[in-house]
Design a protein around this motif. Structure first.
Motif, PDB file in Angstrom:
ATOM      1  N   PHE A   1     -58.358  30.029  40.581  1.00 65.37           N
ATOM      2  CA  PHE A   1     -59.566  29.221  40.522  1.00 65.37           C
ATOM      3  C   PHE A   1     -59.021  27.822  40.560  1.00 65.37           C
ATOM      4  CE2 PHE A   1     -63.982  29.427  38.718  1.00 65.37           C
ATOM      5  CZ  PHE A   1     -64.140  28.225  39.343  1.00 65.37           C
TER       6      PHE A   1
ATOM      7  N   ILE B   1     -59.938  24.525  40.295  1.00 68.64           N
ATOM      8  CA  ILE B   1     -61.082  23.678  40.049  1.00 68.64           C
ATOM      9  C   ILE B   1     -60.880  22.133  40.333  1.00 68.64           C
ATOM     10  CG2 ILE B   1     -60.689  23.068  37.702  1.00 68.64           C
ATOM     11  CD1 ILE B   1     -63.249  24.426  36.751  1.00 68.64           C
TER      12      ILE B   1
ATOM     13  N   SER C   1     -48.525  28.286  33.098  1.00 67.27           N
ATOM     14  CA  SER C   1     -49.395  27.598  32.427  1.00 67.27           C
ATOM     15  C   SER C   1     -50.655  27.895  33.279  1.00 67.27           C
ATOM     16  CB  SER C   1     -49.232  26.063  32.487  1.00 67.27           C
ATOM     17  OG  SER C   1     -48.471  25.705  33.379  1.00 67.27           O
ATOM     18  N   HIS C   2     -51.832  27.965  32.842  1.00 61.63           N
ATOM     19  CA  HIS C   2     -53.251  28.436  33.300  1.00 61.63           C
ATOM     20  C   HIS C   2     -53.541  27.299  34.281  1.00 61.63           C
ATOM     21  CE1 HIS C   2     -56.911  30.268  34.028  1.00 61.63           C
ATOM     22  NE2 HIS C   2     -56.946  31.216  33.134  1.00 61.63           N
TER      23      HIS C   2
ATOM     24  N   VAL D   1     -56.384  26.789  35.855  1.00 58.52           N
ATOM     25  CA  VAL D   1     -57.795  26.354  35.611  1.00 58.52           C
ATOM     26  C   VAL D   1     -57.499  24.826  34.825  1.00 58.52           C
ATOM     27  CG1 VAL D   1     -59.751  26.467  34.599  1.00 58.52           C
ATOM     28  CG2 VAL D   1     -58.991  28.257  35.858  1.00 58.52           C
ATOM     29  N   ILE D   2     -56.636  25.167  33.608  1.00 59.47           N
ATOM     30  CA  ILE D   2     -56.614  23.982  32.707  1.00 59.47           C
ATOM     31  C   ILE D   2     -55.788  22.920  33.309  1.00 59.47           C
ATOM     32  CG2 ILE D   2     -55.728  23.391  30.545  1.00 59.47           C
ATOM     33  CD1 ILE D   2     -57.993  25.344  30.308  1.00 59.47           C
ATOM     34  N   THR D   3     -54.516  23.283  34.082  1.00 54.28           N
ATOM     35  CA  THR D   3     -53.863  22.283  34.618  1.00 54.28           C
ATOM     36  C   THR D   3     -54.626  21.566  35.678  1.00 54.28           C
ATOM     37  OG1 THR D   3     -52.893  23.945  35.608  1.00 54.28           O
ATOM     38  CG2 THR D   3     -51.479  22.978  34.278  1.00 54.28           C
TER      39      THR D   3
ATOM     40  N   ILE E   1     -57.835  20.995  36.046  1.00 52.56           N
ATOM     41  CA  ILE E   1     -58.739  19.997  35.317  1.00 52.56           C
ATOM     42  C   ILE E   1     -58.183  18.872  34.879  1.00 52.56           C
ATOM     43  CG2 ILE E   1     -60.198  19.703  33.235  1.00 52.56           C
ATOM     44  CD1 ILE E   1     -61.102  22.703  33.530  1.00 52.56           C
ATOM     45  N   MET E   2     -56.893  18.887  34.364  1.00 53.49           N
ATOM     46  CA  MET E   2     -56.187  17.834  33.926  1.00 53.49           C
ATOM     47  C   MET E   2     -55.837  17.056  34.835  1.00 53.49           C
ATOM     48  SD  MET E   2     -55.951  18.408  30.414  1.00 53.49           S
ATOM     49  CE  MET E   2     -57.126  19.637  30.280  1.00 53.49           C
ATOM     50  N   PHE E   3     -55.341  17.501  36.062  1.00 48.66           N
ATOM     51  CA  PHE E   3     -55.104  16.769  37.292  1.00 48.66           C
ATOM     52  C   PHE E   3     -56.294  16.099  37.806  1.00 48.66           C
ATOM     53  CE2 PHE E   3     -50.541  16.830  38.721  1.00 48.66           C
ATOM     54  CZ  PHE E   3     -50.105  17.567  37.724  1.00 48.66           C
TER      55      PHE E   3
END
Lengths: 323, 379
Positions: free
Chosen positions: B84, B86, B143-144, B146-148, B150-152
């Protein structure tokens, strides 16, 4: 003495800025521990902020506002549950959808109801949560060291601030010392085992999401009724995502969550305070770097360079009974 | 594991169900319009007329669609590989940097047909590199994604704000954007195509990157369904275990898929930057990366579906502007709600109506859903 006062003031604004993060982070803790990823924290905070400020200004009551914030936020959490628990939809997709619906509807409804460009009317005294002055705060204020710490750092916050910090031990107690907490953690690790024990996985996850909704509602109410005297469009400004980052940073533990939120709040407070003035040794640090720091730290943590963040094992996976 | 749903005929799966989901999303949006105190049917008429009623409207619709084709393809390529992405938003935003470097360096010396390929490469490379780090972290460190990603997105936004209020801003200017490009970095318009059909166009930013978007849609179809790499990506997307068993390198497939996705996201920046604004400004992506999620889900991850869904969202954006003009209570934020509802009903709740439709099909013709016909009845 000036340096000391500056430190106290920075810490004071650290507390103020950490509160919404902390509430949202604990909210995420309940759902993610139950195996439901929730990137819709941002949206639920936003609808909470809007509903709270709107209800408070219409009914002239801060507590009615808070109640409405919680109610609407829980309703959005239930949409997330309906999609991701009942219909086993993709939890990330559902969270993204909630963020969009929240961002759009708060502006459209705000404009239609109040005609102030998406704002709610400025809240009057009595419609927002006032600061609570601790006994003797004024008297002790001029005493060196203790005075400013007591009068500025500890005293003088609204009830929601104290509530947020009380939620930390309470959440720890719920998760690690109650039957509900044990089951909630179990359903996030191995839902099949919980199901075998005759406990409804879906109902348990719904209850976890209700907790999430309550806390994001309070977080939203804090933003629009304490930090700000009314709702402004997009006022969450990515705080839901920082809370998510803090949750990972805290490795899904309540006390760690508090420290992670305080750290991120401190970075925010520091970047506001410094605003272009140079630091000793390092020199001038761009504001944007300070703002990006929570995200950078989280990525480094996720990469496994500062310990390892292991999410609940069943997170993000809809539960299907074997047939 | 057993699949919870029996099969439907392909036309129902790819045509009927998305249409029902879309219809429900619009009905709910209609209720919001009602809540605001306007007539939803009149709003819909204004929206469609604004998007397709005049030549200028059509050109604007296709201009927006261009952007969404790129971001939709970007999300879809990653999704075929089970990832995903994002971070399309951030990848497109940071790609503006690559385009800025190319355009600011060559816009006075080279003609557009030389600047354009250079800018395509720059945008794709920067976008791909921005996707590389989350991809590497997912593949190697678990590391997931989706989370990375979003952070990026946030990190990309911080970098771009820093550059656009500082180094990239001309000293004499106050606005946080680069200087305007000269003719060498302006893409030719495509409005003459619509004018061929007799429609008049005043001024619309539809430009040659629309053709690039269509070409990319074809290439993505070729990649996913006609190449070994695409087959491996789909295999990994369906079952990482099976892919590993078949000897497909997990690291290679994740990184390749994410870099292609990032490159497609990056190319999105060409359309607004070189085709319309002729500068790189703060927040020029303005959510198009997230629209890509809705477009990809709506289009069922197929390039043809994505082009159609992108035109639908282009219509919403263009028609929405007209609507905001005619009905001031319904600002363009209405589109954000519709976008959210489409993501909810076409994405997260995509299976909600499926059991009912299956029951319906089964009652007419049991064989069409793969059931045995009841004995003594039918053939």
């Amino acid at each position: 003495m000036d340096v000391f006062n500056a430190i106290v003031q920075t810490l004071d604004s650290t507390i103020r800025l950490s509160v919404p993060l902390l509430l949202a982070c604990l909210a995420g803790l309940y759902s993610e521990r139950a195996g439901i990823f929730d990137i819709g924290l941002e949206g639920k905070m936003l609808v909470g902020a809007f509903a709270g400020a709107a209800a408070a200004s219409v009914f002239h009551s801060a507590f009615l506002g808070l109640g409405m914030a919680i109610l609407i936020s829980v309703a959005f959490a239930m949409i997330h549950g309906f999609a991701s628990i009942t219909h086993r939809g993709n939890q990330i997709v559902s969270g993204v959808a909630i963020n969009f619906i929240a961002a759009g509807s708060t502006i459209i409804l705000g404009q239609a109801w109040f005609q102030q460009g998406g704002r709610t009317p400025a809240l009057q005294p009595g419609e927002r949560f006032e600061a609570i002055i601790w006994p003797g705060a004024d008297a002790i204020h001029d005493v060196p060291i203790i005075g400013p710490i007591y009068a500025e750092l500890l005293s003088g916050h609204s009830i929601l601030v104290y509530l947020a910090f009380l939620m930390v031990p309470f959440t720890w107690w719920v998760l690690f010392r109650t039957r509900f907490g044990l089951r909630l953690r179990a359903v996030g690790e191995n839902p099949a085992a919980v199901d075998t024990a005759g406990i409804s996985v879906a109902w348990l996850r719904y209850r976890a999401l209700i907790c999430t909704g309550i806390l994001t509602g309070i977080a939203g109410a804090y933003l629009s009724m304490v930090q700000n005297g009314g709702f402004v469009k997009d006022m969450t400004a990515g705080k839901g995502y920082i809370a998510l980052a803090a949750l990972i940073f805290a490795k899904w533990k309540p006390v760690n969550a508090m420290f992670a939120c305080l750290l991120f709040g401190f970075l925010d407070a520091l970047s506001i305070r410094l605003q272009g003035s140079p630091l000793p040794i390092i020199g001038k640090v761009p504001v944007q770097f300070m703002q990006a720091l929570p995200y950078i730290l989280t990525v480094i943590l996720l990469a496994g360079f500062i310990g390892k963040a292991i999410p609940p094992r069943a997170g993000g996976v809809p539960y299907v009974k074997e047939r | 594991m057993s699949t919870p749903y029996a099969k439907l005929p392909a036309w129902a799966d790819y045509g009927l169900i998305p249409l029902i989901n879309l219809f429900v999303a619009f009905v709910v949006a209609g209720f919001v319009v009602l809540l605001v105190g306007e007539n939803p049917l009149r709003a819909a008429v204004i929206l469609v007329e604004g998007a397709f009623g005049k030549g200028t409207g059509i050109a604007f619709t296709l201009f927006y669609a261009t952007t969404f084709i790129f971001t939709g393809l970007s999300v879809a390529v990653a999704a075929h590989c089970g990832l995903f992405n994002i971070g399309t938003e951030g990848q497109a935003y940071i790609a503006g940097l690559g385009i800025a470097v190319v355009c600011l360096s060559f816009d006075t010396t080279l003609p557009w047909w030389l600047t354009f390929p250079l800018a395509i490469v720059a945008a794709a490379v920067v976008g791909a590199l921005w996707a590389l780090i989350p991809a590497y972290l997912q593949a190697k460190r678990g590391s997931h994604i989706v989370i990375t990603t979003i952070m990026f997105n946030f990190i990309a936004a911080s970098i771009m704000v820093y550059l656009l209020v500082g180094p990239l801003k001309p000293a004499a200017s106050q606005a946080p954007q680069t200087r305007n490009f000269f003719a060498g970095a302006e893409l030719p318009k495509l409005n003459w195509i619509i004018e061929l059909f007799g429609a008049k166009i005043r001024s619309a930013p539809l430009n040659i990157s629309f053709l690039l978007a269509l070409a990319m849609a074809f290439l993505v179809w070729l990649l996913i369904w006609r190449t070994k790499l695409g087959y491996e990506m789909r295999t990994y997307g369906h079952s990482p275990k099976a892919a590993r068993y078949a000897g497909i390198s997990e690291t290679r497939i994740i990184i390749t898929a994410m870099m292609i996705s990032g490159a497609l996201a990056g190319m999105m920046a060409l359309n607004p930057v070189m085709g319309d604004q002729h500068n790189v400004a703060i927040d020029f992506v303005s959510g198009a990366g997230f629209v890509g999620i809705a477009v990809a889900l709506m289009g069922r991850l197929h390039p043809v579906g994505i082009v159609l869904a992108a035109i639908l969202f282009g219509m919403l954006y263009q028609g929405g502007a007209e609507l905001a003009f005619e009905m001031p209570a319904i600002s363009r934020d209405m589109i954000v709600i519709i976008q959210g509802l489409v993501i909810l009903f076409a994405g997260a709740l995509e299976h909600m109506f499926r059991p009912y439709i299956q029951a319906l099909f089964a009652s007419f013709n049991p064989r069409s859903v793969g059931m045995e016909a009841i004995k003594g009845k039918g053939a």
